[in-house]
Design an enzyme around this catalytic site. Structure first.
Site, PDB file in Angstrom:
ATOM      1  CG  ASP A 165      -9.188   4.655   0.977  1.00  9.61           C
ATOM      2  OD1 ASP A 165      -8.641   5.281   1.904  1.00  9.61           O
ATOM      3  OD2 ASP A 165      -8.550   4.019   0.112  1.00  9.61           O
ATOM      4  CG  ASP A 171      -1.633   1.293   1.448  1.00 10.32           C
ATOM      5  OD1 ASP A 171      -1.716   2.086   0.488  1.00 10.32           O
ATOM      6  OD2 ASP A 171      -2.133   1.508   2.571  1.00 10.32           O
ATOM      7  CD  GLU A 196      -4.711   3.763  -2.096  1.00 10.50           C
ATOM      8  OE1 GLU A 196      -5.509   4.623  -1.684  1.00 10.50           O
ATOM      9  OE2 GLU A 196      -3.559   4.025  -2.456  1.00 10.50           O
ATOM     10  CE  LYS A 222      -1.443   6.878  -3.394  1.00  4.96           C
ATOM     11  NZ  LYS A 222      -2.021   6.176  -2.239  1.00  4.96           N
TER      12      LYS A 222
END
Lengths: 484, 609
Positions: B193, B8, B171, B70
């Site tokens: 999420d 992850d 994810e 990211k």
């Protein structure tokens, strides 16, 4: 699903038609349904129907562990084998859950009771009632032939699976949404979802990640896209409705066929039963007739014996001149055989004889009593004689005897005496002397007189005077008649 | 069994997991932490620092510390995202040679996949150490709403790190996998999420081990970082009001405030009050020192960030409506991401879905666990899980007028395929250029360009007569291929669209090689370090026994000879340590061991120990 012959069942003993026997004879080893359809050459519908029947009859058995020969080119990878096995197990469970077990086969059939006769052996028990054949809830798509050029045993995919995939891919344009999901048409959204999930496992390339799939990767992707589209389409009731209706109709047709078959069997059974019953009734009637015949025979025999016995008794009595007893016997015999004219004649003659004898006897006893001066005691005897043998003489005497006590009876007797005299004269059998006749007429005349019929009495007296002129009795009578 | 890990790669934290004997397990890093900060720094001595070390030194080396990379991965220089980061981050963002974003750290410029690769490399090392074997393949998660360029960049990062990325998964999907794995569930669930940098919402239908994504949506620029920025801004403003000092230009102070804001936000998830205490935050040129001491209440935090939470709820609402799913159809809501610890989010989510969120998953680890499950499911057929994921963005081509023609709608399950017939728009047009785009905008240029190719050799004909069939297909592993076919001639041309990560193949190749070199160096230095420690311990032991042995053995010539030999060995060992030569040190270690054994033997025989 694979099938094999059931070694415990002898096919010769089963009610099979030639086509069914032929299909049974095609089963060698453990072929799949598709393979049997292939070798039978009868087409899937007919073959499947026959296979269903054979399974029902127990001639064939489902083979639990599919004995598919593993292709030697496939690497004996344990995990892979396990995964394949799992996939198959899931499919099997699905099948087992959906196809209802053939019930009824285990139910013992009781022989019909109540109509059991000693003569007729009980009819053979009818074959167990077959359940309505269930339409399989999963769809079978016939795989392409095993020699298809596109098959590649070197891939990480069992050849049989390749054949099924190719068959589906070839028919992409024509398969119904339900067929893509391998499901029989249903409105059960849960079942549709489950079928889509199973189809995903079959077609999604990820389920075979790491295996070399060659051109089958594309085939599977295409089929997955189709299965997904089919799943989406089947969410809509208007897509499902015609397909479900079609299946319902097919189910209904099968049910009807089943129903017809059942009804036909029932009708045949009823017909056979009716025939049996008619036969039995006939036999019963014949037996009753025989029994009646024997009874009649027995009664006739007894009657004849009785008649013979009476006749014998009568003959004996006749022989002993006892005509009364003889007449009695004849009467008894005649009661048994009223139509026997011979017996009747004999009865009448013996009865007549007996009466004459009794009359003669009574008359002679009366005469002797009169001779002894007991005239009043003689009267009943004279009457008896007149009754037993109504001759002119007896009647005249009786009339004369009763005239004082019973003038009415005396008149009756007198008239009967006159009639008897007329008959005797007409027959000319009796030759009476004139004095006897004169006496008789006097007696008759006296009776008339007693009865108050002086005219008749005078007439008799005149006739008696004519027969025996100057008879005092006649004169006396005339005088009496005149006086009155 | 081959080791295939699930990673992850988060905005703020990264986590690695593996399925061991059918049980997904998070692998702790060297420090024993289950998650590693997604931070990379270059130290003053040009040393590469990753994870906790990078985070610890971030305050003092803010300009050379990358965090939240990211947010930039797979982005173009002109994108608003790149600008936003440029504004708020202490590190320097520069334009790359291909219109991509790069980061300048000290003297070098790094591409974003490269910095992410540093983190992945670290995770690879962590896993290898834990497993005692090499790790070469991985499944990496990305936010569901990532486009193909961002996914490709993530893949490239994996490749640079020496990992074969067998699959990129979303994810929330991974979270759902971890949630449903090993249980025989038949449920429809929503995965909410909210991570450090992105927000995702996914609706899944789980049953018979098949995880089917029905719908997914999100915002790649909404996450914990944004919450922190709100807190930061409030702190800075309040600081300015109190002291009259504007710290906006002081990167070090900003970094400290950022850390403190993050810390305070986390604290407020459990406490109602938190104190932001930053002594010596700012020193004026006239040596006046200011400290920050700001109490922060949960209510204030909620006030500051309420609109962000509402944005997530709005996205949830839109997703449900677009997918035509009724809230009452959902059986469970899974909360993923550290941000979901915030009480306001929990209560809003519960209120919106009318469901108490599922507490059974660990918000920081669940995604990595899910990635490891997918990894295992792909390589190990004993893991009976199938994931049916969707493409989060529509895919299409540009048509005349600059419009975007969709061929594959968003939220289509992959693998999928779609085709459309187009006609020429000019007379005698002999070639057609096909621009492959991804996005939801009707104007082609507002969408992400994935690739382009030209179908040539068309028949000369008046416009509208020649028909070209364009077929898009997306494979299970997300590869997009486009085929164009001239229906007249049957001429066909196809490409596999490789989304651009901002790196060319050559650059990538070079990076992969340099990364391998780096790994070799790291390994060598680690090996040397191990040898050095052992050698030093042995030297110390030998030196301890030396006087005794000398006393016993110096009487004989054999003894003297042995002692001088031992001295030689010690000498060589010290030289080896100094010269940092791992190989010679390895030999010396053996000699040292022999010497020590002999010494011990001598001493024990004479009973003088």
């Amino acid at each position: 699903m694979r099938l094999a012959l059931n070694p415990q069942v002898r096919a010769e003993t089963l009610p099979l038609d030639p086509q069914e026997y032929f299909v049974l004879s095609r089963v060698e080893g453990q072929p799949s349904v598709g393979e049997i359809i292939g070798v039978s050459g009868l087409g899937p519908a007919v073959t499947e129907q026959i296979l269903e029947k054979l399974l029902e009859l127990g001639a064939l058995a489902r083979v639990e562990a599919p004995a598919r020969p593993s292709t030697p080119t496939r690497p004996p990878h344990e995990r892979r084998a396990r995964a394949d096995e799992r996939r198959r197990t899931r499919l099997r469970q699905q099948l087992a859950a959906q196809v209802r077990p053939p019930a009824g086969a285990a139910k013992p059939q009781r022989a019909p009771t109540g109509t059991a006769h000693a003569v007729a052996s009980p009819p053979p028990p009818p074959p167990p009632e077959p359940e309505p054949e269930p339409l399989p809830d999963t769809v079978f798509i016939e795989p392409v032939p095993g020699d298809d050029a596109r098959l590649d045993p070197s891939l990480g995919l069992a050849v049989y699976d390749q054949r099924v995939l190719l068959a589906m891919d070839d028919r992409r344009q024509t398969l119904s949404p339900y067929e893509f999901l391998g499901l029989a048409p249903t409105d059960d959204l849960k079942a549709i979802r489950a079928a889509f999930r199973d189809a995903s496992r079959r077609f999604h390339p990820d389920a075979y990640h790491g295996r070399s799939l060659g051109s089958f990767g594309g085939v599977m992707s295409r089929l997955f896209v189709d299965a997904k589209a089919a799943y989406g389409a089947l969410q809509r009731a208007d897509v499902r409705a015609p397909l479900v209706a079609e299946r319902e109709a097919e189910l209904e047709r099968r049910r009807q066929r089943q129903q017809q078959r059942r009804e036909a069997a029932a009708a045949a059974e009823a017909l056979a039963r009716n025939e049996r019953e008619a036969e039995a009734a006939q036999r019963r009637a014949a037996r009753a007739a025989q029994r009646a015949e024997r009874e009649r025979e027995r009664i006739n025999t007894a009657r004849r014996a009785k008649v013979a016995e009476y006749l014998q008794g009568a003959a004996a009595a006749e022989g002993m001149e006892n005509f009364a007893a003889a007449a009695n016997n004849y009467r008894l015999a005649l009661q048994i055989e009223p139509e026997d004219q011979d017996i009747r004649a004999r009865w009448e003659s013996t009865r007549a004889k007996a009466r004459r004898i009794r009359a003669k006897d009574a008359y002679s006893r009366a005469c002797s009593l009169i001779d002894l001066g007991h005239a009043s005691e003689a009267t009943p005897l004279l009457v008896e004689a007149a009754q037993a043998d109504p001759t002119t003489e007896h009647l005249a005497h009786a009339a004369d005897a009763v005239r004082d006590q019973d003038p009415v009876q005396a008149r009756e007797l007198a008239m009967a005496a006159l009639r008897a005299m007329g008959e005797e004269d007409k027959e000319g059998k009796v030759k009476r002397r004139p004095t006897v006749e004169a006496d008789l007429r006097l007696m008759i005349g006296r009776a008339f007189l007693a009865a108050g019929q002086s005219q008749s009495a005078r007439q008799q007296a005149v006739l008696a005077q004519r027969l025996r002129p100057s008879d005092p009795k006649a004169r006396a009578l005339l005088k009496s008649a005149k006086v009155t | 069994m081959e080791n295939v890990v699930g990673i992850d790669l988060g905005t703020t934290n990264t986590c690695v997991a593996i399925v061991e004997d059918g049980v997904p397990t998070v692998i702790p890093n060297k420090g024993g932490y289950k998650t590693t900060p997604s931070m990379v720094a270059i130290s003053e001595s040009s040393k590469r620092l990753v994870g906790h070390i990078a985070k610890r030194q971030a305050v003092t080396n803010a300009q050379n510390t990358v965090y939240a990379a990211k947010r930039l991965i797979g982005r173009r220089w002109e994108s608003p995202a790149a600008h936003a980061v440029q504004q708020s981050c202490p590190y320097t963002v520069v334009e790359g040679p291909h219109g991509d974003v790069r980061i300048r750290l000290r003297d070098s410029v790094y591409s974003i996949p490269e910095t992410s690769a540093f983190i992945l490399q670290e995770m690879k090392l962590v896993a290898e150490q834990y497993l005692g074997g090499t790790v070469e393949r991985a499944v990496i998660t990305v936010p569901a709403y990532f486009n193909d360029n961002q996914r490709q960049a993530t893949k490239d990062a994996g490749r640079i790190a020496g990992l074969d990325v067998i699959r990129i998964i979303n994810e929330p999907t991974a979270a759902a996998l971890a949630y449903g794995f090993g249980k025989d569930l038949e449920r429809k669930v929503a995965v909410y999420d909210l991570g450090g940098g992105t927000f995702d919402i996914s609706i899944l239908d789980i049953g018979r081990g098949v995880f089917e994504v029905i719908s997914t949506a999100g915002d790649t620029f909404l996450g914990g970082e944004d919450f922190d920025v709100r807190v930061m801004d409030a702190l800075i403003q309040s600081f300015q009001e109190k002291t009259g000092v504007d710290v906006a230009d002081d990167r070090m102070a900003l970094q400290r405030i950022k850390d403190a804001a993050e810390k305070a936000r986390c604290e407020l998830s459990v406490a109602r009050e938190a104190l932001v205490d930053l002594p010596f935050l700012y020193t004026t040129p006239s040596s006046q020192t200011f400290h920050m001491q700001e109490p922060l209440s949960r209510d204030t935090l909620e006030e500051l960030t309420r609109d962000l939470v509402e944005r997530t709820i709005n996205i949830c609402d839109k997703t449900l409506r677009d997918a035509k799913i009724d809230k009452s159809d959902l059986d469970d809501v899974i909360l993923v991401g550290g941000m979901t610890r915030m009480p306001l989010i929990q209560s809003r989510v519960a209120e919106f879905f009318g469901l108490e969120p599922c507490k059974g998953v660990h918000p920081d680890e669940v995604v990595a666990l899910g990635a490891s499950i997918q990894a295992a499911a792909l390589v190990d057929e004993a893991i009976d899980v199938l994931l049916l994921d969707v493409t989060p963005h529509s895919l299409g081509i540009m048509i005349v007028g600059g419009y975007f023609h969709r061929l594959i709608e968003q939220n289509t399950t992959v693998p999928t395929e779609a085709s459309h017939i187009f006609t020429t728009v000019r007379d005698n047009q002999t070639s057609v250029k096909i621009l492959v785009l991804q996005g939801e905008n009707d104007k082609a240029t507002d969408n992400e360009l994935l690739g382009e190719f030209i179908l040539s050799g068309l028949r000369k004909a008046p416009k509208g007569e020649v028909e070209v069939e364009v077929t898009f297909s997306i494979s299970a592993d997300g590869l997009v291929s486009v085929a164009a076919k001239d229906l007249e001639t049957g001429r066909e041309q196809s490409i596999t669209v490789t989304a651009t990560s901002g790196l060319t193949e050559d650059e990538l190749q070079k990076l992969v090689e340099s990364s391998q070199h780096y790994m070799v160096e790291v390994r060598a230095s680690e090996e040397f370090e191990r040898q050095r420690q052992q050698a030093e311990r042995l030297i110390a032991d030998v030196r301890d026994l030396f006087p005794q042995v000398q006393g016993i053995m110096s009487g004989t010539s054999f003894g003297r000879d042995a002692i001088s030999k031992a001295e030689g060995v010690l000498d060589r060992a010290e030289k080896g340590i100094k010269s940092q030569d791992a190989r010679s040190l390895e030999e010396v270690v053996e000699s040292l061991e022999r010497t020590l054994n002999m010494f011990r033997g001598v001493v024990s025989k004479t009973g003088l120990v």
